[in-house]
Design an enzyme around this catalytic site. Structure first.
Site, short mmCIF file in Angstrom:
data_model
loop_
_atom_site.label_atom_id
_atom_site.label_comp_id
_atom_site.label_asym_id
_atom_site.label_seq_id
_atom_site.Cartn_x
_atom_site.Cartn_y
_atom_site.Cartn_z
CB ILE A 1 -33.94 -10.51 -4.54
CG1 ILE A 1 -32.51 -10.21 -5.03
CG2 ILE A 1 -33.90 -10.95 -3.07
CD1 ILE A 1 -31.85 -9.04 -4.33
CE LYS B 1 -45.22 1.01 -12.63
NZ LYS B 1 -44.40 2.23 -12.33
CD GLU C 1 -37.62 0.99 -11.70
OE1 GLU C 1 -36.61 0.56 -12.30
OE2 GLU C 1 -38.77 0.80 -12.11
CG ASP D 1 -23.65 -3.63 -0.38
OD1 ASP D 1 -24.31 -3.19 -1.34
OD2 ASP D 1 -22.69 -4.41 -0.53
CD GLU D 2 -25.13 -0.23 -5.12
OE1 GLU D 2 -25.13 0.91 -5.61
OE2 GLU D 2 -25.36 -1.25 -5.79
CE1 TYR E 1 -31.30 0.42 -5.82
CE2 TYR E 1 -28.92 0.20 -5.59
CZ TYR E 1 -30.19 -0.28 -5.35
OH TYR E 1 -30.37 -1.43 -4.62
CB SER E 2 -26.90 4.12 -3.29
OG SER E 2 -26.19 5.23 -3.78
N PRO F 1 -17.97 -5.61 -21.59
CG PRO F 1 -19.95 -4.38 -21.45
CD PRO F 1 -19.41 -5.70 -21.92
NE ARG G 1 -19.68 -2.61 -6.65
CZ ARG G 1 -18.80 -1.61 -6.64
NH1 ARG G 1 -17.73 -1.68 -5.86
NH2 ARG G 1 -18.99 -0.54 -7.40
CG ASN H 1 -16.75 -5.07 -10.85
OD1 ASN H 1 -17.28 -5.72 -9.95
ND2 ASN H 1 -17.08 -3.82 -11.11
N GLY I 1 -19.08 8.55 -10.69
CA GLY I 1 -19.19 8.32 -9.24
C GLY I 1 -19.13 6.86 -8.84
#
Length: 338
Positions: A13, A34, A84, A135-136, A160-161, A215, A224, A259, A296
């Site tokens: 992005i 980085k 990340e 949005d997560e 992460y979220s 997968p 999503r 998905n 989760g």
């Protein structure tokens, strides 16, 4: 003309944002990154020699170096994207997410706050710290629940979220406590050229053309909202320049897909655009493989974007069908650049 400090500008992005700024404005861009595994300097090839662009290899957690960057370039605005971002990686190893997304954001806020206090009143008034988030942070929704608004409480599901929710809270706190002029945006799932191959759409394209399994977690019914990256960066710049200080803005594509729907559409496009298949495969869809669901795994994300529509007049310009076709074509002809 502004001096804009973009963190994480070599990522998916961030690089799209920099290309947009260089190509559509007269602003000067300082890209600090980085250069982790997810960075892609080839995404900036078209702007790397532009006199309004400069790159510095920097870890946003390094306070002294960040202070030097602010002193050297005197930014008028910060657009903070360095993070990340891959959920699966956060589940197997959360430490980097805590360090970069939380400690890194804190470090930037501290340096920005101290720098902001040194500015004259005119520059103080116009300075902005724009935090680009996800949005997560809101958690997930059932199929029947209304979309998330900017007032929805945070209920993150993954490391992460959770790290992004924490960084959002820090940004809001630096505004409330110290008066730092901040803006936060939360966007839905982005897609487009130069996205890292670990993400859903590029992974499916690259696996399919190599005849590898596709997968799909669980039953593939997770929903999503999809946003073309070029639409996202245009909205982000609009929020930076026209948005109200202290506010949050949701940025979504108004395009909810399961998905499974996305993967099937990729396969259909590949049948048309890359009909010569490897390994004697009859149909690309034959490669779809349902695998054990992610721990989760959020069921559904959906964003109510009426605020940015009403206040700033922004609407996504690229439909999912247009954007996905463009993206599949790009990966087919630029496989070495992803």
């Amino acid at each position: 003309m502004m001096n804009i400090l973009v963190t994480g500008g070599s990522g998916f992005i961030g690089s799209a944002l920099i290309r947009y700024i260089i190509n559509h404005t007269q602003d000067f861009v300082i890209n600090i990154d980085k250069l982790t595994y997810a960075a892609n300097q080839s995404a900036l090839r078209e702007v790397e020699n532009n006199p309004r662009y400069v790159f510095e290899k920097v870890d946003i957690c390094d306070l002294n170096v960040i202070e030097n960057i602010f002193e050297k370039y005197q930014p008028d605005a910060v657009m903070h994207l360095a993070a990340e971002s891959h959920v699966d990686r956060s589940i197997s190893g959360a430490a980097d997410f805590v360090q970069t997304n939380i400690v890194g954001t804190y470090t930037l806020l501290e340096v920005a706050k101290n720098y902001w206090h040194t500015l004259d009143e005119a520059k103080k008034t116009t300075f902005r710290f724009h935090h680009i988030s996800t949005d997560e942070v809101y958690g997930d929704l059932s199929l029947s629940e209304p979309a998330f608004t900017e007032q929805s409480p945070y209920h993150p599901s993954s490391p992460y979220s959770a790290s992004k929710a924490a960084s959002n809270h820090l940004v809001q706190a630096w505004h409330r406590t110290y008066g730092l002029p901040v803006i936060i945006t939360n966007s839905s799932n982005n897609y487009g050229a130069y996205q890292h191959a670990e993400k859903l759409i590029p992974l499916m394209i690259s696996n399919a053309v190599m005849g590898k399994p596709l997968p799909i977690y669980g039953d593939g019914q997770q929903i999503r909202d999809w946003l073309f990256v070029e639409d996202h960066v245009q909205a982000s710049y609009l929020v930076l320049t026209k948005g109200r200080v202290g506010e949050n803005y949701n940025i979504g594509g108004n395009c909810e897909k399961t998905n499974l729907e996305v993967v099937k559409r990729i396969c259909q496009l590949l049948e048309e655009l890359a009909p010569s298949k490897p390994n004697h495969i009859k149909y690309y869809e034959d490669l779809m493989t349902f695998v054990k669901d992610r721990p989760g795994h959020d069921v559904r994300y959906s964003l109510d974007c009426s605020k940015i529509h009403a206040e700033l007049g922004w609407q996504p310009q690229i439909t999912f069908e247009q954007g996905l076709r463009q993206t599949v074509k790009w990966y087919l002809f630029n496989s070495s650049s992803s």
